[in-house]
Design a protein around this motif. Structure first.
Motif, short mmCIF file in Angstrom:
data_model
loop_
_atom_site.label_atom_id
_atom_site.label_comp_id
_atom_site.label_asym_id
_atom_site.label_seq_id
_atom_site.Cartn_x
_atom_site.Cartn_y
_atom_site.Cartn_z
N LEU A 76 29.40 11.81 -40.23
CA LEU A 76 29.38 13.20 -39.98
C LEU A 76 29.47 14.51 -40.82
N LEU A 77 30.50 13.60 -42.06
CA LEU A 77 31.43 14.60 -43.17
C LEU A 77 29.91 14.71 -44.50
N MET B 218 26.67 14.52 -43.68
CA MET B 218 25.49 16.40 -42.45
C MET B 218 26.60 17.07 -42.76
N ALA B 219 27.66 17.02 -42.70
CA ALA B 219 28.14 18.66 -42.48
C ALA B 219 27.77 19.09 -44.27
N VAL C 84 24.52 20.04 -45.68
CA VAL C 84 24.25 21.10 -45.17
C VAL C 84 25.56 22.31 -45.64
N LEU C 85 26.35 22.11 -45.89
CA LEU C 85 27.64 23.35 -47.16
C LEU C 85 26.95 23.82 -48.35
N ILE D 244 38.69 8.55 -33.82
CA ILE D 244 37.99 9.68 -33.49
C ILE D 244 39.29 10.99 -34.20
N THR E 62 39.12 10.49 -37.74
CA THR E 62 37.94 10.55 -38.65
C THR E 62 37.92 11.90 -38.41
N GLY E 63 38.82 12.87 -37.44
CA GLY E 63 39.49 13.92 -37.25
C GLY E 63 40.38 14.72 -38.51
N GLY F 147 40.67 13.16 -41.05
CA GLY F 147 40.13 13.24 -42.39
C GLY F 147 38.47 13.46 -43.12
N LEU F 148 38.52 15.05 -42.16
CA LEU F 148 37.49 15.91 -42.40
C LEU F 148 37.53 17.09 -43.89
N PRO F 149 39.11 17.41 -43.60
CA PRO F 149 39.35 18.51 -45.29
C PRO F 149 39.22 17.35 -46.60
N PHE G 51 16.95 13.77 -46.14
CA PHE G 51 18.67 13.51 -46.74
C PHE G 51 18.93 11.92 -46.71
N PHE G 52 18.58 11.26 -45.97
CA PHE G 52 18.79 9.56 -45.05
C PHE G 52 18.13 8.93 -46.34
#
Lengths: 291, 274
Positions: B85-86, B88-89, B92-93, B141, B144-145, B147-149, B181-182
């Motif tokens: 998830l991160l 991918m994000a 893009v960022l 879940i 996973t959140g 570890g976001l930052p 990307f992949f």
């Protein structure tokens, strides 16, 4: 390229945005919203304005003790802990024969779970079989044998010692920054006749201002969530001698089922952290140029 | 004179640090081979023989193997999901300009400023409402959140170092966004993913306070809680307690020793730039 990719950009961001909302945004809304309510498990929240906050600041000795302990630990962690890490990084940066071994070993207490660190110290300081008391007895000082974690006089100090000396993360961050200082700077200082001590004091440490500031923030804020070691060793006791804000939140929310009140402590904790971070950023002028 | 004094001070400091870091481990390791009587009478000495019965007992009387399996599941899925998830994000960022980007970045970095402890009750509520209380997926879940930052920071910094020409030539060859990307970005970003992955894995492996709040039965509890369990249930069987402690610690140490450079460079990754 952007127009064509808009769909993909959304697709790639969506899961993380959903995660952020689920874990952080929803929590923040609940936290702030219910901090103004009286709310216990199984009931619906009832709006009571600032009552929780007024009670926190005027009539809650446990909260005051928790906030005070948290404050003391933040200060100790952002000074002594960071100082130990910085000094060790400077020593390791001389790359003497033992440096890789010392760096590896120093990382151990930082890499294992806080619960395990708590358990290690619980065993080390046990009054019956702990190594510390056995060593004390070896020197004939039998009075030294006490229950370090349960005694009012020593509990706070004992818990603090389970994390204060272990500043491996600080050491690694500062080592990396030292490695980025160009070698030529040292050489010219040496040619001018400066000693190692002087080079470190007047060249290296000033150049580390930014990273030391970052470490102060990281170490200090880590004290705002410290719970596992305390829960393992003293559980906040004896009395509330080693209670901090996270344990107080845990206690009021999940043991007393006093959700609204607990969330007002949570709001206080976030505010506390924000003020600390802003203060440090100004103090160390983080982000501004070093030269 | 001063130089000599400083030298003594320096070695004293190093020896003290090494002793403080290694001492408790070695002492508990030795004690984990002792009998209860030996522990009480001979707390500093060598065990009379290296018996593994304490270890066998630790696995027998506590559901450590269940806790182990849970920790492995939570660690692997919590890490893979976080990286996917991160990644991918972060890509893009790091690469594209779009409306709302600043707001999004601001919101994401805000998450670094919120102490987990403040979210204890709200997250308990959310996880409960989703029907994920006492389930491994709930822990996955939440971790996973958490570890976001850190992951976002490490990964997007890494993506910024990849030259844009790589993707442009892929597009010219007719690759789609997803393929690029992949097939292109992911493989060359292995070091970045390695670093973020180790950090995230250790977070999942060591987390304690949310594990204790979001689970209740042995079916879904993780390894750090095994120690809590031991502390209360078998407090008089010291040898077993020591063995259980070692069983929890050894995997973290092994992972660290194997991936040492990755952990060290991971911690240092943002520091120099930041």
């Amino acid at each position: 390229m952007v127009r064509k990719n808009r769909g993909y950009i959304t697709l790639f961001l969506l899961p993380t945005v959903a995660l952020f909302i689920l874990v952080y945004a929803v929590s923040l809304v609940i936290l702030f919203g219910t901090s103004f309510t009286e709310w216990s498990a199984g009931r619906s929240p009832k709006f009571i304005g600032l009552t929780n906050y007024i009670q926190l600041f005027t009539d809650d000795a446990d909260f005051r003790q928790s906030a005070l302990n948290t404050g003391i630990w933040v200060v100790l962690q952002s000074t002594i802990h960071v100082a130990i890490g910085t000094i060790f990084a400077i020593i390791l940066s001389m790359k003497e024969f033992y440096w890789k071994f010392a760096r590896t070993v120093y990382m151990f207490p930082n890499i294992i779970s806080g619960a395990a660190v708590g358990m290690l110290f619980l065993c080390m300081l046990n009054p019956d079989f702990g190594a510390v008391n056995s060593i004390a007895r070896l020197f004939g000082n039998a009075d030294f044998s006490q229950n370090w974690f349960m005694d009012y006089a020593t509990a706070f100090f004992s818990v603090t010692m389970t994390w204060l000396p272990y500043a491996a993360v600080v050491t690694i961050l500062i080592l990396a920054e030292i490695a980025a200082i160009p070698e030529s700077l040292y050489e010219s200082a040496r040619i001018d006749g400066a000693s190692t001590l002087k080079i470190n004091l007047y060249i290296v440490i000033p150049m580390l201002r930014n990273i030391i500031g970052t470490c102060v923030i990281l170490s200090g804020t880590s004290m705002l969530q410290k719970m596992d070691i305390i829960l393992m060793t003293t559980g906040g006791g004896p009395g509330n001698e080693t209670m901090n804000l996270p344990i107080y939140i845990y206690k009021t929310a999940l043991m007393d089922n006093n959700f609204g009140y607990s969330n007002s402590v949570g709001v206080f904790l976030i505010g506390f952290g924000l003020i600390f971070v802003l203060l440090c950023r100004n103090l160390f002028r983080i982000g501004s140029s070093q030269h | 004179m001063l130089k000599k004094g400083l030298g003594v001070l320096k070695y004293g400091f190093v020896i003290l640090i090494v002793l403080l870091s290694l001492g408790p481990f070695l002492w508990v390791l030795l004690a984990s081979f002792k009998t209860n009587a030996e522990i009480l009478s001979n707390s500093l000495g060598w065990p009379s023989s290296f018996r593994f019965s304490n270890y066998a007992m630790a696995f027998k009387i506590a559901p450590i193997s269940r806790f182990y399996i849970n920790s492995v599941i939570v660690g692997i899925f919590g890490t893979v999901l976080n990286l996917l998830l991160l990644g991918m994000a972060g890509y893009v960022l790091a690469r594209f300009q779009f409306r709302g980007k600043k707001l999004l970045m601001g919101a994401f970095s805000l998450s670094l400023l919120i102490p987990g402890a403040a979210m204890l009750q709200p997250l308990y509520l959310t996880v409960n409402a989703l029907g994920l209380y006492d389930k491994l997926i709930g822990l996955i879940i939440v971790y996973t959140g958490f570890g976001l930052p850190v992951s976002l920071y490490i990964l997007s910094s890494y993506f910024l170092t990849i030259p844009k020409e790589m993707e442009e030539s892929a597009y010219l060859d007719g690759a789609s966004f997803i393929q690029t990307f992949f097939r292109i970005i992911l493989p060359i970003s292995k070091p970045g993913f390695g670093t973020a992955g180790v950090m995230q894995f250790l977070l999942c492996w060591n987390e304690f306070q949310f594990a204790i709040i979001l689970t209740t039965g042995n079916q879904s509890r993780t390894l750090p809680l095994a120690l809590y369990y031991f502390k209360s249930q078998f407090a008089s069987d010291y040898g077993v307690m020591f063995a259980a402690t070692m069983v929890v610690i050894i995997p973290s140490i092994l992972v660290y020793i194997l991936l040492q450079e990755q952990v060290v460079s991971g911690l240092a990754a943002g520091a120099v730039k930041g």
